[in-house]
Enzyme design. Structure first.
Site, short mmCIF file in Angstrom:
data_model
loop_
_atom_site.label_atom_id
_atom_site.label_comp_id
_atom_site.label_asym_id
_atom_site.label_seq_id
_atom_site.Cartn_x
_atom_site.Cartn_y
_atom_site.Cartn_z
N GLY A 123 -56.93 -22.19 -5.96
CA GLY A 123 -56.44 -21.28 -4.84
C GLY A 123 -56.37 -21.47 -3.38
O GLY A 123 -56.39 -20.29 -2.55
N ALA A 124 -55.31 -22.11 -3.10
CA ALA A 124 -55.49 -23.16 -1.69
C ALA A 124 -56.24 -22.68 -0.81
O ALA A 124 -56.33 -23.35 0.51
CB ALA A 124 -54.33 -21.73 -1.57
N SER A 210 -55.39 -28.43 -8.68
CA SER A 210 -54.70 -27.83 -7.27
C SER A 210 -55.67 -27.71 -6.57
O SER A 210 -56.16 -29.03 -5.98
CB SER A 210 -53.98 -26.04 -7.42
OG SER A 210 -53.18 -25.94 -6.21
N ALA A 211 -56.07 -26.68 -5.08
CA ALA A 211 -56.97 -27.02 -4.05
C ALA A 211 -58.49 -27.40 -5.51
O ALA A 211 -59.34 -27.69 -3.87
CB ALA A 211 -57.53 -25.77 -3.69
N ASP A 339 -44.56 -28.67 -10.65
CA ASP A 339 -45.34 -28.25 -9.55
C ASP A 339 -44.77 -27.59 -8.47
O ASP A 339 -45.60 -26.86 -7.65
CB ASP A 339 -46.38 -29.48 -9.48
CG ASP A 339 -48.24 -29.46 -10.32
OD1 ASP A 339 -48.15 -28.06 -10.55
OD2 ASP A 339 -48.68 -30.72 -10.36
N HIS A 454 -46.38 -24.91 -11.60
CA HIS A 454 -48.17 -25.17 -10.97
C HIS A 454 -48.86 -24.44 -11.88
O HIS A 454 -48.65 -22.97 -12.43
CB HIS A 454 -47.92 -24.72 -9.49
CG HIS A 454 -48.97 -25.35 -9.41
ND1 HIS A 454 -49.28 -26.98 -8.86
CD2 HIS A 454 -50.08 -24.42 -8.46
CE1 HIS A 454 -50.58 -26.52 -8.21
NE2 HIS A 454 -50.85 -25.98 -7.75
#
Length: 562
Positions: A123-124, A210-211, A339, A454
């Site tokens: 979630g960045a 991701s994050a 992605d 992604h």
């Protein structure tokens, strides 16, 4: 007689499928979850909302939880950590958020000594939760299917995000990395307590996307995790990703201080003001500034500002210098084939428009934005590499796919390949595995050339084609079965091919000299193994682009010359 037989059979089946833990003793107190029937002779005990640390102080490391008396009914997910909503207009969540959820599979008898898989959400570094994205009453990260089908314990973890999780002055005033400390505290709690739930404390695998994958990478690199877990999986993100490290944390902290009325020339006074500021206001001040992107003609990556820092403590050095710490862990890493497409569609919107052409100028503009630290010569060099196969009149689908490939390579694929190589170079006794997830997107409306978006692998990894069968086809269930088998085999043995779950293709290990990777989709077989993933482009970014000099800038970001 028939009635008696039915009654006896019913009692027998009930007993055979009734294995459940009941009340479990942890170091903090007793917990009781809820048992879910998964099929004949199979159940999963689910414990939701177990605290692993106390309510954290603002920009402080997590502290031990004081515990509780009586039996904690662990049947409801707890609040996510305070964060902006998806549309960023407001906040939700709580500062009281350091909780985890445990999914324990059983057969006719209680499980013992199971491998443990700990999931860190993506979630960045800005949003997300251990129970994120509810659909038809089912969380995306619900671990029941993976636990049941793979024979592992699944644990999902909350950690602080956004301003409260990653704001830093780059020094001892606000060192940063509070979200990483939360993750570490959760892993340590699991190590100390999971045996009571039927898990093996010496066989823990951490994995994330991701994050969350970059977080897993940082946990591997930190000296604080020596011996704490055994294996790691990163999906579409590593610590080397350009969005995963704050280069100038003080500049971002000043920007957030300005938004909340705390900007001071004296840094100590500024930090004091920030610590007295309402956490909701601070959280909103850390939201992504899309307007800034439009005004500055930048790229999406510029907006992903809040992330870990080199703090001299949890992350003692630049990530690429810390892979000696990662050598103790078996490592599996990969990316999705597209992605970068979702980000490319924001940066160059024409790629998703049927009747709009994507021009050479737009492709060069994207590369200028991505490579601005090295100037125009770098963008021109990158363009020559990516357009080398276009010909004089390139097909628009090829040009548009190239835009997506550029962002995929730059943000995800090349950093992951570097991380795999560094792991293999440093590792003598542990294993390294590389994959490419390449299942065509299920998202409607995208062009035909779009592959795996992604985060699209998560629905399969967490078994959604089984738990929500009406919205999937048999091929999706095949893929979900393959992924759960590879991931849980790896957690059991360090080898995704071996571990008791059948797989459609042998997955060879990545090493210093040969670079095999597994192509994961619904029709896997012997041809699913290939070598040297996008090696020409990996070579460009690692051997040509990386040697180009950076442009010198002053503290305000103004170019000073080459």
């Amino acid at each position: 007689m028939l009635l008696l037989l039915v009654v006896v059979l019913g009692i027998g089946l009930n007993l055979a499928s009734a294995a459940k833990l009941g009340v479990v003793q942890t170091e903090l107190g007793q917990v009781e979850g809820k048992s879910y029937f998964m099929g004949l002779f199979r159940s999963v005990d689910v414990f939701k909302g177990i605290p692993f640390a106390n309510v954290p102080g603002k920009w402080e490391k997590p502290e031990p939880h004081p515990g509780w008396s009586g039996v904690l009914k662990a049947t409801q997910y707890r609040d996510r950590c305070l964060q902006v909503t998806l549309l960023q207009g407001k906040t939700h969540g709580s500062e009281d958020c350091l909780y985890l959820n445990i999914f324990v599979p059983h057969g006719t008898t209680l499980s013992k000594g199971l491998p443990v898989m700990v999931y860190l959400f993506g979630g960045a570094f800005l949003l997300g939760a251990s129970n994120d994205v509810e659909f038809l009453g089912n969380s995306l990260y619900d671990g029941k299917e993976m636990a049941d089908r793979g024979g592992v314990i699944v644990v999902t973890v909350n950690y602080r995000v956004g301003t409260l999780g990653f704001l830093s002055t780059g020094d001892v005033r606000l060192p940063g990395n509070y979200g990483l400390w939360d993750q570490h505290a959760a892993i340590a709690w699991i190590r100390r307590n999971i045996e009571g739930f039927g898990g093996h404390p010496m066989n823990i695998t951490i994995f994330g996307q991701s994050a969350g994958a970059a977080s897993v990478s940082y946990q591997m690199l930190s000296p604080y995790n020596k011996g704490l877990f055994r294996r790691a999986i990163t999906q579409s993100g590593v610590a080397l990703s350009p969005w995963a490290l704050q280069k100038n944390p003080m500049a971002l902290t000043k920007k957030i201080a300005r938004k909340v009325g705390c900007l001071r020339s004296d840094i100590d006074l500024m930090v004091t003001c920030l610590k007295m500021t309402d956490p909701v206001g601070l959280t909103l001040a850390g939201k992504i500034d899309v307007l800034l992107l439009l005004l500055k003609n930048g790229v999406v990556m510029d907006l992903l500002e809040l992330s870990p820092v080199v703090d001299g403590d949890f992350i003692p050095d630049e990530p690429n210098r810390l892979f000696h710490n990662a050598a103790q862990f078996d490592y599996m890493a990969g990316v999705n084939s597209m992605d970068g497409h979702i980000f490319a569609g924001v940066d160059v919107p024409s790629i998703n428009k049927r009747n709009a052409n994507t021009t050479v100028e737009q492709v060069k503009g994207l590369l200028t934005g991505l490579t601005k630290v090295k100037g125009n010569a770098a963008a021109e060099s990158a363009f020559n590499t990516y357009s080398s196969l276009w010909g004089s009149l390139p097909d628009q689908a090829l040009v548009k796919k190239t835009v997506s490939d550029i962002e995929t390579d730059f943000l995800f694929l090349v950093p992951t390949q570097i991380a795999l190589q560094l792991h293999a170079n440093n590792s003598n006794v542990t294993s390294t595995y590389s994959y490419l997830f390449n299942m065509k997107t299920r998202i409607p409306g995208f062009p035909r050339w779009v592959g795996a978006e992604h985060a699209e692998e998560l629905q399969y990894l967490f078994g959604k084609p089984f738990s929500l069968p009406l919205i999937y086809f048999p091929r999706h269930r095949d893929l979900a079965g393959y992924m759960m088998s590879y991931w849980t085999n790896f957690a059991k043995t360090g080898d995704p091919t071996k571990g008791g779950s059948r797989v459609p293709s042998t997955w060879p290990a990545f090493n210093k000299y040969t670079h095999p990777y597994l192509i994961i989709d619904h029709s896997m077989g012997k041809s699913s193994v290939s070598y040297d993933l996008r090696s020409d482009y990996v070579k460009y970014w690692t051997q040509i682009y990386s040697t180009l000099p950076n442009i010198k800038r002053d503290d305000t970001g103004v170019k000073q010359g080459n």
